[in-house]
Design a protein around this motif. Structure first.
Motif, short mmCIF file in Angstrom:
data_model
loop_
_atom_site.label_atom_id
_atom_site.label_comp_id
_atom_site.label_asym_id
_atom_site.label_seq_id
_atom_site.Cartn_x
_atom_site.Cartn_y
_atom_site.Cartn_z
N PHE B 33 33.30 50.00 52.92
CA PHE B 33 32.65 49.46 52.40
C PHE B 33 30.82 49.35 52.06
O PHE B 33 30.05 48.71 52.79
N GLY B 95 36.73 46.73 56.80
CA GLY B 95 38.40 45.92 56.81
C GLY B 95 38.65 46.70 56.84
O GLY B 95 39.33 47.76 57.28
N LEU B 96 40.03 45.93 56.98
CA LEU B 96 41.05 47.05 57.47
C LEU B 96 42.15 46.73 55.83
O LEU B 96 41.95 45.97 55.00
N GLY B 99 43.32 43.35 53.80
CA GLY B 99 42.74 42.18 54.44
C GLY B 99 41.53 42.11 53.67
O GLY B 99 40.62 42.30 52.86
N THR B 100 40.53 40.72 54.59
CA THR B 100 39.12 40.34 54.34
C THR B 100 38.04 41.41 54.64
O THR B 100 38.25 42.72 55.34
N GLN B 101 37.12 41.59 54.09
CA GLN B 101 36.31 42.29 54.26
C GLN B 101 34.75 41.49 55.64
O GLN B 101 34.90 40.70 55.27
N PHE B 103 31.31 41.89 56.32
CA PHE B 103 29.49 42.26 56.29
C PHE B 103 28.64 42.12 56.88
O PHE B 103 28.71 41.66 58.25
#
Lengths: 113, 112
Positions: B33, B95-96, B99-101, B103
């Protein structure tokens, strides 16, 4: 239109007290909600994830609740410490796009010794 | 300890110049992202890649911004030509799916 609202005013509390931060949303049906912590000059750091079918999640001194009827999540830090001072962001998933998230504006927490 | 890395950490440039920001996602993550953060707008999603394919770039001004993933270890965000209103902190996250990101530290961009 879709909105995620967090209190833009800083929350000031005394060390040892419980901090409670609020995240309200409209026009979303998120599969899950996440909370992140951001310190000045750094990127957000993941704290907790709670799914739509979960009411409450805990991790050490952190607790998150998720009320899909009220469209609200509460984030609690018990026995707060000055080191907990930071900005806390809530983020909602987009059901149609994997783990794409939309972030709220964040609430700054200041814990005074 | 796997981390997302971003370069440069700081960039000062003049209006009209090209700016390229780079990101190395965490090995094994299949989503990347790009976000922009300002005081006024908060954290805004610019682009989203899954398995190196762009899935969403609706938040990105198409006339001057472009995002690519030449390979799984590199994501780039380019601004050409840059404008003063592009001044912000640009974050990359990986991330996956579902799932979580995670940074990166961000690139602080100032366009004069």
């Amino acid at each position: 239109s879709q909105k995620i609202e967090q209190n833009s005013e800083a929350l000031n509390i005394q060390e040892g007290k419980t901090a409670t931060l609020t995240c309200n949303y409209t026009n979303y049906s998120p599969a899950y909600l996440q909370w992140y912590r951001q310190d000045p000059g750094r990127g957000p750091v993941f704290l907790l994830l709670i799914r739509e079918n979960e009411k409450e999640k805990r991790k050490e001194r952190l607790k998150v609740t998720f009320d899909t009827t009220l469209k609200q999540s509460l984030f609690h830090i018990t026995a707060s410490q000055p080191a907990d001072s930071a900005t806390y962001l809530c983020a909602l998933s987009n059901n149609n796009a994997g783990n794409m998230l939309t972030f709220g504006g964040g609430t700054r927490l200041m814990v005074k010794p | 300890d796997a981390r997302v890395t971003q370069t440069p950490r700081h960039k000062v440039t003049e209006m009209g110049q090209e700016v390229t920001m780079r990101c190395q996602p965490i090995l094994g993550h299949n989503t990347v992202f790009w976000y922009r953060q300002t005081m006024m707008q908060g954290l805004e999603l610019l682009a989203y890649f899954r398995n190196r394919a762009p899935l969403d770039d609706s938040g990105m001004p198409k006339d001057r911004f472009s995002a690519e993933m030449p390979d799984a270890t590199l994501a780039t965000l380019k601004i050409q030509p840059s404008e003063p209103r592009d001044s912000a902190v640009y974050f990359c996250a990986s991330g996956l799916v579902l799932g979580t990101q995670y940074f990166g530290p961000g690139t602080r961009l100032l366009v004069l």
